[in-house]
Design a protein around this motif. Structure first.
Motif, PDB file in Angstrom:
ATOM      1  N   LYS A 225       0.839  -1.200   0.000  1.00  0.00           N
ATOM      2  CA  LYS A 225       0.000   0.000   0.000  1.00  0.00           C
ATOM      3  C   LYS A 225       0.871   1.246   0.000  1.00  0.00           C
ATOM      4  CE  LYS A 225      -4.374  -1.488   2.072  1.00  0.00           C
ATOM      5  NZ  LYS A 225      -5.293  -1.361   3.221  1.00  0.00           N
ATOM      6  N   ARG A 226       1.985   1.178   0.724  1.00  0.00           N
ATOM      7  CA  ARG A 226       2.906   2.319   0.757  1.00  0.00           C
ATOM      8  C   ARG A 226       3.491   2.555  -0.635  1.00  0.00           C
ATOM      9  NH1 ARG A 226       8.013   3.131   4.980  1.00  0.00           N
ATOM     10  NH2 ARG A 226       8.521   5.272   4.347  1.00  0.00           N
TER      11      ARG A 226
ATOM     12  N   ASN B 203       0.724   4.136  -2.735  1.00  0.00           N
ATOM     13  CA  ASN B 203       0.456   5.541  -2.396  1.00  0.00           C
ATOM     14  C   ASN B 203       1.550   6.471  -2.937  1.00  0.00           C
ATOM     15  OD1 ASN B 203      -1.940   5.007  -1.023  1.00  0.00           O
ATOM     16  ND2 ASN B 203      -0.873   4.581   0.899  1.00  0.00           N
TER      17      ASN B 203
ATOM     18  N   PHE C 214      13.029   1.889   2.180  1.00  0.00           N
ATOM     19  CA  PHE C 214      12.305   3.002   2.807  1.00  0.00           C
ATOM     20  C   PHE C 214      13.056   3.547   4.032  1.00  0.00           C
ATOM     21  CE2 PHE C 214       8.328   1.081   0.828  1.00  0.00           C
ATOM     22  CZ  PHE C 214       8.222   2.078  -0.132  1.00  0.00           C
TER      23      PHE C 214
END
Length: 686
Positions: free
Chosen positions: A589-590, A593, A650
């Motif tokens: 999902k990150r 997005n 990340f």
């Protein structure tokens, strides 16, 4: 305090099928009415052909104590100088409450208002029964209703009497009497063989005893058990096997109050008929159960009588009467079948040109032509070697609609075509395909046994969908007069079973070119909605998973291919049940997005990488891309392996780097990973 309640609604004989359709909903409707009065109790519902019975062993004699809140005017309006003014006093007066010296307040809509709370004392439930029973009867939906005499209310059949047994006192039912012009005696009637007089039932025990002695089995489940036990006994005695159709059994239970299973015979000459004719004649027209010996239809039947007889001679008379009726039926069928065999069975000058299909869609001959066009396209895609057989089968597919047997037994369309084709010497595979052209005929019905039969069925169902959608006859709500939902279900089930790669968008658009122009996206979405129900049988299935797969297709402009969709749903359902779902979904999902507003599909360049984590993620992903996966589940596990390098990535880099080239390069890498997952599903939907 509780006491037993029994309500019997005595009526003219109820039609079985509407009764069976509404019966599963009756108790829910009764409980809904009770809940409006804060009542709840276990209730049993029974029926016979002439009565509906509600029995609650512990029905409350009073409603429960309840609390009711009242909100008055704002304090600023109802209070002056710390005292209730006329408006404030009026609030309590209307509630028949004494005006208090110290009033209560509450907040409502962000305002302080006057407030009162009252306890509602219990009320006897006896006076409520009249309206409860009336509302219950008016809530029942049997599809059709009738009017009779001077009665203004409509109901499925005339109501003769409503018997309420609740304690020792008579329960007044003025509303029910006025509505149905019926009596309200504390009495019932027995099995018709015991006479038609009234029998008093002063209490519930007396009611049950009266029916038992009067040969009425009130509980439908008990009637079913009696029938099955007697059938089993006949099987043991005569060495045959009875074909117990569940729908027929339910119908027989519904039309009998004291069933007795009896064995009858018919002339073995009729066994020369196709067995479907014989069994249909017995089941649909006479409500008989067919009998088989060693897997072959036997010249006998089971009839369930509705008369409690002790004299074996009387049983013989009943059986003889039914044998006589069945003989007449089968004689007619034999006559029709022999006439049909004398007629030609070929596609030229058939008479289908004289039979309209649907307004605006020509005749049945036009439908056959359209089905042949569809069949040609399907055969080219799925089975080029079957083109000639499919063309022949489709040219013959509707001819049996002109036969005398199908005119008498519409349920046998298609099946009879197979028999007539066989009699005229057509290939066995073509004959079987004709028999199976309407399969599956229901949600869980059997599918065609061969690919040729599947293609014939697909051609028929596709034409029905495309043709009717093209003239605007699209199912809405619960209305589906042309059974298009069933046709669509059949197409999807066939494609999944035979692994036919049908694209609901591209293939539908291609096939629709031969029809009046319409928005094929409507048909695609209609099919996708049906597919969601079919895939519910997959373990671990959820609507979110299905939506995620469709969203992935839409965003990646992928194929709405039925088998692929099912495989993706299956893989996701399996994967998410056995993996660290939350962490996996969160990481992707990150990724989604971050890349949602980044449109360029540029290949990331290792030359612009600044951190080892970028190289590690790049190498891991493109190593994955170079692999060939045996299925989507293996691909998901491979994508899951990117979770760790993604997390390190990340942790170590800033995606939105001040250097625009570096920033876009990092987004390109994440975008490539996102698109790979999008090929299976949209992570944000999970």
């Amino acid at each position: 305090m509780d006491q037993a309640l029994l309500v019997e609604i005595l009526l003219e004989e109820l039609p079985a099928k509407p009764l069976l359709q509404e019966f599963p909903h009756m108790l829910d409707k009764w409980q809904t009415l009770l809940s409006a009065h804060d009542l709840s109790t276990d209730t049993r519902l029974h029926y016979t052909p002439t009565r509906l019975v509600l029995h609650a062993p512990n029905f409350p004699t009073h409603t429960p104590t309840s609390t009711q809140e009242f909100f008055g005017p704002p304090v600023a309006v109802g209070v002056t100088d710390n005292a209730l003014n006329a408006i404030g006093q009026g609030f309590y007066t209307k509630l028949n409450l004494e005006v208090p010296r110290m009033w209560q307040t509450a907040t409502k809509n962000n305002k302080e208002v006057l407030y009162a709370c009252m306890q509602i004392a219990p009320k006897p439930t006896t006076p409520l029964l009249d309206s409860l029973i009336l509302n219950f009867l008016q809530a029942l939906d049997f599809g059709k209703s009738m009017a009779w005499g001077e009665v203004k209310a409509r109901f499925i059949r005339p109501v003769h009497n409503i018997c309420v047994l609740f304690g020792s006192d008579e329960v007044p039912l003025p509303l029910c009497q006025e509505t149905f012009l019926c009596t309200t005696k504390r009495a019932t009637k027995l099995h018709f063989s015991k006479g038609f007089g009234w029998h008093k039932t002063p209490n519930i025990d007396a009611y049950f005893d009266t029916l038992e002695q009067g040969k009425v089995i009130l509980d439908p489940k008990a009637r079913e058990v009696k029938i099955l036990n007697e059938i089993h006994a006949l099987e043991q005695e005569h060495g045959f096997k009875v074909q117990v159709d569940s729908d027929l059994l339910a119908e027989v239970v519904a039309i009998t109050s004291y069933p007795t299973a009896l064995y009858g015979k018919f002339d073995p000459t009729f066994l020369s008929l196709p067995p479907e004719i014989t069994t249909t004649s017995m089941q649909e027209h006479q409500r008989y159960f067919a009998i088989f010996k060693e897997g072959v239809l036997h010249a006998g039947f089971i009839v369930v009588g509705n008369t409690p007889l002790d004299n074996p001679t009387d049983f013989k008379d009943i059986v003889a009467g039914n044998e006589k009726v069945l003989k007449a039926r089968l004689s007619d069928a034999m006559f029709f079948y022999e006439n049909d065999l004398k007629s030609p069975f070929r596609p030229q000058n058939t008479g289908l040109e004289q039979i309209a299909f649907v307004q605006g869609l020509g005749t049945l001959a036009s439908k056959v032509q359209r089905e042949q066009t569809i069949g040609q396209a399907l055969a080219q895609k799925y089975a080029p070697n079957l083109q000639e057989d499919l063309k022949e089968a489709l040219s013959l597919s509707k001819l049996d609609l002109l036969s005398e047997v199908v005119y008498e037994f519409p349920e046998l369309q298609g099946i009879m075509g197979g028999y007539y084709a066989k009699a005229k010497g057509y290939k066995e595979s073509v004959c079987t395909a004709l028999k199976e052209q309407y399969l599956p005929s229901a949600e869980n019905a059997p599918l065609p046994s061969s690919l040729l039969g599947a293609l014939v069925s697909l051609s028929h169902k596709f034409d029905s969908l495309l043709a009717l959608f093209s003239v605007g006859k699209i199912p809405t709500g619960s209305k589906d007069p042309f059974a298009l939902r069933r046709a669509c279900n059949g197409i999807l089930r066939i494609c999944l079973h035979f692994n036919l790669p049908l694209d609901l968008q591209i293939d539908t658009q291609e096939l629709a070119k031969n029809y009046q122009s319409f928005n094929t996206a409507l048909l695609r979405d209609f099919a996708l909605e049906r597919l969601s129900h079919i895939l519910e049988n997959i373990p671990g299935y959820s609507l979110n998973i299905y939506k995620a797969v469709l969203s992935g297709i839409a965003q990646s402009q992928g194929a709405y291919e039925v088998c692929q969709i099912a495989q993706k749903v299956q893989a996701l359902a399996t994967f998410l049940e056995t993996t660290q779902t939350r962490e996996f979904v969160a990481v992707f999902k990150r990724v989604a997005n971050i890349t949602q507003n980044y449109k360029p599909d540029l290949e990331p360049s290792p030359k612009l990488f600044k951190d080892p984590s970028e190289h590690a993620l790049y190498n891991a992903f493109y190593a994955l891309q170079a692999r060939k996966f045996k299925d989507y589940l293996e691909q998901l596990h491979a994508l899951f392996a990117l979770k760790e390098p993604l997390e390190v990535f990340f942790d170590n880099v800033l995606v939105n780097d001040p250097d625009l080239a570096v920033q876009n390069n990092r987004k390109s890498l994440l975008g490539a990973i996102y698109r790979a997952f999008l090929g299976i599903a949209e992570a944000k939907e999970l």
